[in-house]
Design a protein around this motif. Sequence first.
Motif, PDB file in Angstrom:
ATOM      1  N   VAL A 155       0.850  -1.188   0.000  1.00  0.00           N
ATOM      2  CA  VAL A 155       0.000   0.000   0.000  1.00  0.00           C
ATOM      3  C   VAL A 155       0.887   1.239   0.000  1.00  0.00           C
ATOM      4  O   VAL A 155       1.724   1.406   0.889  1.00  0.00           O
ATOM      5  N   THR A 156       0.719   2.108  -1.010  1.00  0.00           N
ATOM      6  CA  THR A 156       1.532   3.317  -1.147  1.00  0.00           C
ATOM      7  C   THR A 156       0.642   4.548  -1.197  1.00  0.00           C
ATOM      8  O   THR A 156      -0.280   4.615  -2.024  1.00  0.00           O
ATOM      9  N   ARG A 157       0.905   5.509  -0.307  1.00  0.00           N
ATOM     10  CA  ARG A 157       0.126   6.753  -0.307  1.00  0.00           C
ATOM     11  C   ARG A 157       0.546   7.610  -1.491  1.00  0.00           C
ATOM     12  O   ARG A 157       1.736   7.847  -1.712  1.00  0.00           O
ATOM     13  N   LEU A 158      -0.450   8.087  -2.263  1.00  0.00           N
ATOM     14  CA  LEU A 158      -0.156   8.837  -3.478  1.00  0.00           C
ATOM     15  C   LEU A 158      -0.499  10.318  -3.405  1.00  0.00           C
ATOM     16  O   LEU A 158       0.335  11.160  -3.725  1.00  0.00           O
ATOM     17  N   GLU A 159      -1.732  10.636  -3.030  1.00  0.00           N
ATOM     18  CA  GLU A 159      -2.191  12.014  -3.195  1.00  0.00           C
ATOM     19  C   GLU A 159      -3.282  12.337  -2.192  1.00  0.00           C
ATOM     20  O   GLU A 159      -4.169  11.530  -1.921  1.00  0.00           O
ATOM     21  N   ALA A 160      -3.227  13.567  -1.655  1.00  0.00           N
ATOM     22  CA  ALA A 160      -4.278  14.056  -0.762  1.00  0.00           C
ATOM     23  C   ALA A 160      -5.426  14.632  -1.585  1.00  0.00           C
ATOM     24  O   ALA A 160      -5.352  14.741  -2.810  1.00  0.00           O
ATOM     25  N   GLY A 161      -6.505  15.009  -0.895  1.00  0.00           N
ATOM     26  CA  GLY A 161      -7.614  15.667  -1.571  1.00  0.00           C
ATOM     27  C   GLY A 161      -8.662  14.741  -2.134  1.00  0.00           C
ATOM     28  O   GLY A 161      -9.475  15.154  -2.969  1.00  0.00           O
ATOM     29  N   PHE A 162      -8.685  13.480  -1.696  1.00  0.00           N
ATOM     30  CA  PHE A 162      -9.645  12.515  -2.227  1.00  0.00           C
ATOM     31  C   PHE A 162     -10.721  12.147  -1.214  1.00  0.00           C
ATOM     32  O   PHE A 162     -11.431  11.159  -1.383  1.00  0.00           O
ATOM     33  N   GLY A 163     -10.857  12.944  -0.167  1.00  0.00           N
ATOM     34  CA  GLY A 163     -11.915  12.696   0.792  1.00  0.00           C
ATOM     35  C   GLY A 163     -13.289  12.782   0.141  1.00  0.00           C
ATOM     36  O   GLY A 163     -13.485  13.519  -0.826  1.00  0.00           O
ATOM     37  N   ALA A 164     -14.238  12.013   0.671  1.00  0.00           N
ATOM     38  CA  ALA A 164     -15.624  11.996   0.190  1.00  0.00           C
ATOM     39  C   ALA A 164     -15.771  11.416  -1.214  1.00  0.00           C
ATOM     40  O   ALA A 164     -16.802  11.590  -1.856  1.00  0.00           O
ATOM     41  N   THR A 165     -14.734  10.735  -1.706  1.00  0.00           N
ATOM     42  CA  THR A 165     -14.834  10.070  -3.003  1.00  0.00           C
ATOM     43  C   THR A 165     -15.799   8.891  -2.900  1.00  0.00           C
ATOM     44  O   THR A 165     -15.674   8.052  -2.014  1.00  0.00           O
ATOM     45  N   ARG A 166     -16.744   8.816  -3.826  1.00  0.00           N
ATOM     46  CA  ARG A 166     -17.704   7.720  -3.840  1.00  0.00           C
ATOM     47  C   ARG A 166     -17.398   6.682  -4.906  1.00  0.00           C
ATOM     48  O   ARG A 166     -17.620   5.490  -4.705  1.00  0.00           O
ATOM     49  N   VAL A 167     -16.903   7.132  -6.072  1.00  0.00           N
ATOM     50  CA  VAL A 167     -16.661   6.223  -7.178  1.00  0.00           C
ATOM     51  C   VAL A 167     -15.402   6.650  -7.927  1.00  0.00           C
ATOM     52  O   VAL A 167     -15.158   7.844  -8.102  1.00  0.00           O
ATOM     53  N   LEU A 168     -14.608   5.660  -8.378  1.00  0.00           N
ATOM     54  CA  LEU A 168     -13.479   5.895  -9.271  1.00  0.00           C
ATOM     55  C   LEU A 168     -13.674   5.070 -10.541  1.00  0.00           C
ATOM     56  O   LEU A 168     -14.197   3.955 -10.501  1.00  0.00           O
ATOM     57  N   ALA A 169     -13.233   5.632 -11.674  1.00  0.00           N
ATOM     58  CA  ALA A 169     -13.212   4.899 -12.944  1.00  0.00           C
ATOM     59  C   ALA A 169     -11.919   5.278 -13.651  1.00  0.00           C
ATOM     60  O   ALA A 169     -11.470   6.420 -13.569  1.00  0.00           O
ATOM     61  N   TYR A 207      -6.468   8.545 -17.849  1.00  0.00           N
ATOM     62  CA  TYR A 207      -7.356   9.384 -17.060  1.00  0.00           C
ATOM     63  C   TYR A 207      -8.042   8.610 -15.934  1.00  0.00           C
ATOM     64  O   TYR A 207      -8.535   7.493 -16.126  1.00  0.00           O
ATOM     65  N   LEU A 208      -8.088   9.256 -14.764  1.00  0.00           N
ATOM     66  CA  LEU A 208      -8.808   8.743 -13.615  1.00  0.00           C
ATOM     67  C   LEU A 208     -10.000   9.663 -13.375  1.00  0.00           C
ATOM     68  O   LEU A 208      -9.845  10.869 -13.210  1.00  0.00           O
ATOM     69  N   TYR A 209     -11.190   9.076 -13.361  1.00  0.00           N
ATOM     70  CA  TYR A 209     -12.423   9.831 -13.101  1.00  0.00           C
ATOM     71  C   TYR A 209     -12.857   9.599 -11.658  1.00  0.00           C
ATOM     72  O   TYR A 209     -12.771   8.485 -11.136  1.00  0.00           O
ATOM     73  N   ARG A 210     -13.336  10.689 -11.048  1.00  0.00           N
ATOM     74  CA  ARG A 210     -13.704  10.638  -9.635  1.00  0.00           C
ATOM     75  C   ARG A 210     -15.062  11.311  -9.431  1.00  0.00           C
ATOM     76  O   ARG A 210     -15.276  12.445  -9.882  1.00  0.00           O
ATOM     77  N   VAL A 211     -15.959  10.601  -8.732  1.00  0.00           N
ATOM     78  CA  VAL A 211     -17.262  11.152  -8.377  1.00  0.00           C
ATOM     79  C   VAL A 211     -17.249  11.475  -6.897  1.00  0.00           C
ATOM     80  O   VAL A 211     -16.956  10.619  -6.062  1.00  0.00           O
ATOM     81  N   THR A 212     -17.547  12.728  -6.563  1.00  0.00           N
ATOM     82  CA  THR A 212     -17.615  13.156  -5.172  1.00  0.00           C
ATOM     83  C   THR A 212     -18.725  14.183  -5.039  1.00  0.00           C
ATOM     84  O   THR A 212     -18.778  15.143  -5.813  1.00  0.00           O
TER      85      THR A 212
END
Length: 292
Positions: free
Chosen positions: A125-139, A144-149
């Motif tokens: 497990v490697t920590r990559l990036e902050a700012g992903f709180g409240a993420t519900r879905v990733l695609a 490209y990485l899509y994020r639904v929040t």
Amino acid sequence: MRKPFLAAAATALAVAVTGLVVVNQPAGAALGDVPKDCQVSTAAYRSDGQRLTYTYNGGLVGTKAYAGDKLRWVPSALQQIGGSGDDTSFRSTEFAVHPTDGYLYRVSRRGELVDGAWRVPEVGVTRLEAGFGATRVLAYGYPYLYRVTGSALYRYTVDPSTGVPAAAVRLATTGWSGVNSLVYERTAGTGAGAVDVLIGTDTGGQLKEWKINRATPTQVTAKALRLSGWSAFTSLSTGFCADHPAGRPLLAITAAGSASVQFDANMSDGLGTDIKGGSLGALGWTARAYGQ
């Protein structure tokens, strides 16, 4: 979109680990509309961190759990990046969002078949990036990485050398609060006309298709493939059919622990009238499932 690795990484038909006995069983007769050459899988995590893989393959359904395949937390969102495997080993890499610290992580797994039983001796497990709180879905559809929040949709560009998503673009600020699931299907077109095609479900009951222009990503169009019947599904995965390359199987799972598999005879026609299938019944578990 063909996803052969998901099947290669889950070739064991029956395994008993961590108290879970797994036996593949025939799917219901009502699923005659789904060709036997189709296969599709999805990942889930139990509350104790044990990973599960649920598979529909050739008319059989089953859940696999491999010894050692655990995390110390249950991701709020998970998306496979890539992987490779054969009959005796596999490797996979995924993006995972921590449920409380707001970080995006990379999860790397190595599995092996030893004395007829699958196990996962390495989970990194490697920590990559902050700012992903409240993420519900990733695609994810390279690069490209899509994020639904909340009610918003974001797109990140994944750096090919570091694997870290950056250059976030907010594609929409409204209209996404009801989206339950989202999965990248394919890229269509070329040049300035190239679009990423994603499908998903929403709380209004629709099965929807979105097209996002790669060059101008704020150009997002949506179309309902089905108008009702999909509201309960919080996980959607697509697979492939060896003898029906124009089609796709859709595996949908509810939070209450039931599943359905459907067959879309033409994945590129933008229509839902040819989508047929039925219920797979209760899974026997209510772990958090993620689309693939």
